[in-house]
Design a protein around this motif. Structure first.
Motif, PDB file in Angstrom:
ATOM      1  N   ALA B 166       0.992  -1.636  -0.608  1.00  0.00           N
ATOM      2  CA  ALA B 166       0.059   0.571  -0.138  1.00  0.00           C
ATOM      3  C   ALA B 166       1.075   1.430  -0.050  1.00  0.00           C
ATOM      4  O   ALA B 166       1.871   1.149   0.405  1.00  0.00           O
ATOM      5  CB  ALA B 166      -0.759  -0.437   1.430  1.00  0.00           C
ATOM      6  N   PRO B 167       0.462   2.781  -0.606  1.00  0.00           N
ATOM      7  CA  PRO B 167       1.027   3.371  -0.841  1.00  0.00           C
ATOM      8  C   PRO B 167       1.798   4.356   0.861  1.00  0.00           C
ATOM      9  O   PRO B 167       2.643   4.810   0.706  1.00  0.00           O
ATOM     10  CB  PRO B 167       0.121   4.806  -1.377  1.00  0.00           C
ATOM     11  N   ILE B 168       1.137   3.907   2.017  1.00  0.00           N
ATOM     12  CA  ILE B 168       1.414   4.217   2.578  1.00  0.00           C
ATOM     13  C   ILE B 168       2.691   3.810   3.152  1.00  0.00           C
ATOM     14  O   ILE B 168       3.329   4.601   3.903  1.00  0.00           O
ATOM     15  CB  ILE B 168       0.373   4.766   3.908  1.00  0.00           C
ATOM     16  N   VAL B 169       2.297   2.575   3.602  1.00  0.00           N
ATOM     17  CA  VAL B 169       3.219   1.861   4.110  1.00  0.00           C
ATOM     18  C   VAL B 169       4.662   1.765   3.193  1.00  0.00           C
ATOM     19  O   VAL B 169       5.760   1.805   3.530  1.00  0.00           O
ATOM     20  CB  VAL B 169       3.040  -0.300   3.304  1.00  0.00           C
ATOM     21  N   VAL B 170       4.816   1.862   1.721  1.00  0.00           N
ATOM     22  CA  VAL B 170       5.586   1.698   0.077  1.00  0.00           C
ATOM     23  C   VAL B 170       6.304   3.609   0.810  1.00  0.00           C
ATOM     24  O   VAL B 170       7.998   3.239   0.873  1.00  0.00           O
ATOM     25  CB  VAL B 170       5.389   2.103  -0.671  1.00  0.00           C
TER      26      VAL B 170
END
Lengths: 408, 235, 304
Positions: B166-170
């Motif tokens: 997920a973008p936030i994890v990336v």
């Protein structure tokens, strides 16, 4: 060089450590002696064998820098038709130039040619390791033995029945096992082979247990005969080894032609694709389970054929002819000859049956040599003595490819 | 620090690398971008010694390591976080991290590094007894990076750390990558997400069907028209 | 009831032995996906080294004076011998085939199995070699009507100690974890600095050490060893490994116990001449209905 010597020393020490208790210790009843002479001889042998292997490695490493091709096999140096022609002529003329002993050995060779080629369908073409193959040979032999002794069924009628029953046994055993992963198949077929042998040994009422079945008739030759009762069939039993030899030859030739045709058919190509990559084969629409079952049944048929003939030739069957070592022997023939290679298997069958006859004194070492040869073959020449063309290309394609590109 | 010279590598029957050269200097983040099948992972696997080049040299601190086995190369200080993370699924999180320090003998140092990893990724400390295979994708990526750090790498190879996350994890993981670099580890980063990779790296190489087609400072490449068209999705 | 208890005791003893052999199969299969056919022969070699050691000690009068020392020595030497044998086997027959097809590897293993069993026959003869008699008739006691010999107790306790030791090694030590890592993912393990060849050798050594112990136990239990004693127990132990879920250590132990029990009970209550058949039937049923085994390790769908 120094490194090689150190390695040699380590190997010799290692071998000594492993060999001295086994070879030296002589255990009697509450006695213990140690014998050096045998140990010394075997250590000498190990040293020579190691030297030979090291030399071989050095040579092949040297050759690698040159060219990598394993060289054309015998099969490619002799024009195929000529080769087969000479072989056929020799096979046909053989009994007229041989004594009974040689004819007997030759018949055994032909039986093992049929067995080897039959197993080749399963192992060499379809790539399924079957360690209980001899069970189908037993089924063929016992089918004829029982039908003949109980119901007087003649050989020529029992032959097709034996084949059908063997095929049935193949299907019966194959169906549950072929769904498994290939290497489980090996152990399950080994188990099935043992089950059949144990049953033959213990089902006294039918199989006479370890005593075996006596009084089986040889194949008969039937001819019309005019008697007082009118036209009837007369017969003679072909106990004569020359006649038996020709029957065995026919069985072997039928097997050779059958296996050749199978290998070059659509079915044969399906087997190869299953052997190379089962998942891919399945995705291209091959019914892999059916194809594997077919291989298994066809292999069983040829074993049944050979088995029925064996019973007719010896006129006696008992379970000790169908032990695991026999399966291993047939497998040895396939492996040494070259999986998938018909001429290779014929040569290997001849070698494996004839050599122990020639070197009678070394009889004891027979299985030791075959076991060792099997491993050596896998390590140094997995394609066998006379590689099947297709198989050799497969086994060496990667190296050849990398080299070609590397030189580009 | 690392210099790859004209390597040709075969993977199965495919000529996957056709003369790739690159250089990584101490303290840098260098990124390798390119589309699927361009040879990015093959390059990393060749550096790590899982694959060996048919031709060319891989120089690390001046010595050719192209034909050393993978387990020796780790000992030189090159650790990789491979594509797909390759967490050992039936080993616990703590054991996965311990395996990261397999070649090290300094117990005290290992203990300190373990604490550091747990500090960097607190979620791993919570799950230390759980089997690796039961973690979520993001947690697995953290574990994979943590595991590589346990080897105290001088050069860290990262293969697609953003994949499937997920973008936030990336964003979080890329933050940590930069932090690792600030703490003194040189990084070679492989990414399909060119935007992201060019954002964090100092220099970049563009790989196309086994060849380096472009290279230069990341900031310049980010403005290069060809890169913008091919990898940054602009018309 | 008494016979039932007696069968239980006998089944547990036999099961413990099968479990020890099965562990070797399952570990080797777990790490290189090979049915190590020669494993049964290593077990037999262990039995031989046991009888050789004990006979030697007996002939020197040591066994009479220190029977415990003799036993410990027999186990220790058999284990060391089989460790060396396993290294040689792996080096000669398996390592050169690391990248070869699985069929080649399997055939190589089969060749070694035939080679070893015939080698032992040529070295030590076709006939049974008897263990010194005073050892396996050391006495017995009765529990609820079932006769338990001390040898049975030793076998069970010995097997238990070895299994606990193995468990600690695999789960607690750095090398044990590396072994599991290699079994799970060879490429990743190499990227962590784990030398696959070394780990595989260690796996072979541990499996063979357990098999060697089992060999001495069987020698003590039945009173003798023979060159082909590894064949049938080998297949049964493999059946046990499959039953427990190949690659799964706990499963191998459980599977060994079950196979041992089934064999003893089937021989006692059904038909003793068919006792060897039951293990095969279980093997086939398990493979057919639950190929992952009772403990269910994940199985990849590859073939030879």
């Amino acid at each position: 060089m120094r490194k090689e010597l150190v390695k040699f020393a380590v190997v010799m020490l290692w071998a000594f450590g492993l060999l001295f208790p086994m070879l030296g210790a002589q255990i009697g009843f509450e006695t213990f002696t140690f014998e050096w002479s045998r140990l010394v001889r075997v250590m000498g042998f190990v040293a020579v064998a190691y030297g030979a292997l090291a030399a071989q490695r050095a040579v092949s490493a040297h050759r690698k820098r040159g060219h990598r091709d394993p060289g054309p096999g015998l099969a490619e140096r002799v024009p195929p038709l000529w080769g087969w022609g000479i072989l056929a002529a020799v096979a046909l003329a053989f009994p007229w130039f041989a004594d009974n002993y040689a004819r007997d050995v030759a018949i055994n060779v032909l039986i093992y040619v049929a067995l080897g080629l039959g197993l080749n369908i399963v192992v060499g073409l379809a790539g399924l390791l079957d360690l209980g193959y001899i069970a189908f040979y037993a089924v063929g032999a016992y089918t004829y033995a029982l039908l003949n002794t109980h119901f007087g069924v003649p050989f020529w009628l029992a032959l097709p029945i034996g084949c059908v029953i063997s095929a049935g046994a193949g299907a019966f055993i194959g169906y549950p096992t072929l769904k498994m992963r290939g290497d489980y198949l090996a152990i399950v077929t080994l188990g099935f082979g043992e089950i059949i042998r144990i049953v033959l040994n213990n089902w006294d009422r039918v199989t006479e247990g370890p005593n075996g079945i006596l009084g089986i008739k040889a194949p008969g030759l039937y001819y019309p005969k005019l008697t007082e009762a009118g036209l009837t069939l007369g017969h003679v039993y072909l106990k004569n080894l020359t006649c038996l030899y020709y029957i065995a030859l026919v069985i072997a030739v039928v097997t050779i032609i059958g296996v050749y045709r199978l290998d070059h058919s659509r079915v044969g190509r399906a087997w190869v694709s299953i052997r190379e990559d089962e998942t891919a084969a399945e995705l291209t629409g091959i019914d892999t389970l059916r194809m594997k079952l077919l291989a298994y049944m066809l292999g069983a048929i040829f074993a049944g054929l050979a088995g029925a003939f064996y019973a007719a030739k010896v006129r006696y069957v008992n379970p000790s002819s169908f032990v695991f070592l026999e399966s291993a022997l047939v497998l040895c023939i396939v492996v040494l000859g070259g999986m998938g290679s018909i001429p290779g298997i014929i040569l290997a069958a001849a070698a494996i049956i004839v050599l122990p006859e020639v070197f009678r004194d070394l009889e004891l070492y027979r299985m030791l040599a075959f076991g060792g040869a099997m491993t050596l073959m896998m390590v140094y020449r997995p394609e066998g003595l006379i590689p099947a063309r297709r198989r050799r290309l497969e086994l060496h394609a990667r190296e050849a490819f990398a080299e070609e590109e590397g030189n580009a | 620090m690392l210099k790859v010279e004209e390597i040709h590598t075969y993977y199965d029957h495919i000529h996957a690398l056709k003369g790739v050269s690159l250089e990584i200097r101490e303290g840098e983040i260098v990124c390798l971008i390119g589309s699927n099948g361009a040879g990015k992972s093959t390059t990393l696997m060749t550096i790590s010694g899982v694959l060996h080049p048919a031709r060319g040299r891989v120089l690390f601190d001046g010595q050719d390591i192209a034909h050393r086995p993978a387990d020796r190369i780790v000992g030189l200080g090159i650790c990789q976080v491979p594509e797909g993370r390759r967490i050992l699924p039936r080993l616990s999180v703590a054991d996965n991290l311990e395996m990261g320090a397999f070649l090290r003998r300094d117990r005290e140092g290992i203990r300190q590094d373990l604490e550091k990893v747990y500090e960097l990724f607190p979620v791993l400390a919570e799950r230390r007894r759980q089997q690796g295979g039961t973690l979520s994708g993001g947690e697995q990526q953290m574990l994979a990076i943590g595991r590589a750090l346990m080897g105290r790498p001088r050069l860290l190879l990262l293969d697609e750390p953003s994949l499937g996350l997920a973008p936030i994890v990336v964003e979080k993981i890329f933050g940590i990558i930069q932090q690792i670099n600030r703490d003194g580890t040189t990084i070679l980063l492989v990414e399909q997400n060119a935007n992201l990779a060019l954002g964090v790296s100092d220099r970049a190489y563009v790989l196309e069907t086994g060849r380096v087609t472009l290279s230069g400072p990341s900031r310049e490449l980010a403005h290069d028209e060809r890169v913008r068209k091919a990898y940054l999705g602009e018309q | 009831m008494e016979t039932f208890l007696q069968q239980m005791v006998n089944g547990l003893t036999l099961g413990a032995v099968y479990a020890l052999i099965a562990l070797g199969y399952t570990m080797v299969y777990g790490i290189i996906q090979l049915i190590n056919f020669a494993h049964g022969e290593i077990f037999a070699a262990g039995g031989y080294i046991g009888v050789i050691t004990l006979s030697f000690l007996q002939s020197r009068g040591v066994l009479e004076a220190h029977p415990t020392l003799g036993l410990v020595l027999a186990f220790a030497l058999a284990m060391v011998y089989c460790a060396f044998l396993a290294v040689a086997l792996e080096r000669m027959a398996y390592r050169p085939l690391r990248d070869a097809s699985r069929l080649s590897l399997l055939l190589s293993a089969l060749g070694m199995s035939i080679f070893f069993s015939n080698g032992m026959m040529l070295c030590q003869g076709v006939y049974d070699k008897a263990y010194p008699i005073q050892l396996y008739s050391t006495g017995q006691f009765t529990v609820g009507g079932a006769v338990v010999s001390y040898i049975q107790v030793y076998i069970f306790v010995g097997a238990l100690i070895l299994m606990i030791g193995l468990n600690l090694f695999v789960n607690r030590t750095r090398l044990g974890k590396a072994m599991r890592a290699t079994a799970q993912d060879k490429v990743m393990s190499a990227l962590l600095g784990i030398n696959a060849n070394r780990t595989i050798t260690i796996t072979f050594v541990i499996g063979s050490v357990l098999a060697a112990a089992a060999g001495v136990m069987v020698g003590l239990y039945y009173g003798s060893v023979r060159f082909d004693m590894g064949f049938i127990p080998g297949i049964k132990a493999f059946a046990a490994a499959v039953l427990g879920g190949i690659g799964n250590l706990t499963g191998a132990v459980l599977g060994g116990m079950i196979i041992g029990m089934v064999e003893v009970f089937a021989a006692g209550y059904l038909a003793s001449e068919y006792k060897d058949v039951f293990a095969f039937i279980i093997l086939i049923l398990v493979l057919y209905f639950r190929p992952t085994g009772i403990m269910g390790e994940q199985v990849d769908d590859t073939r030879v």
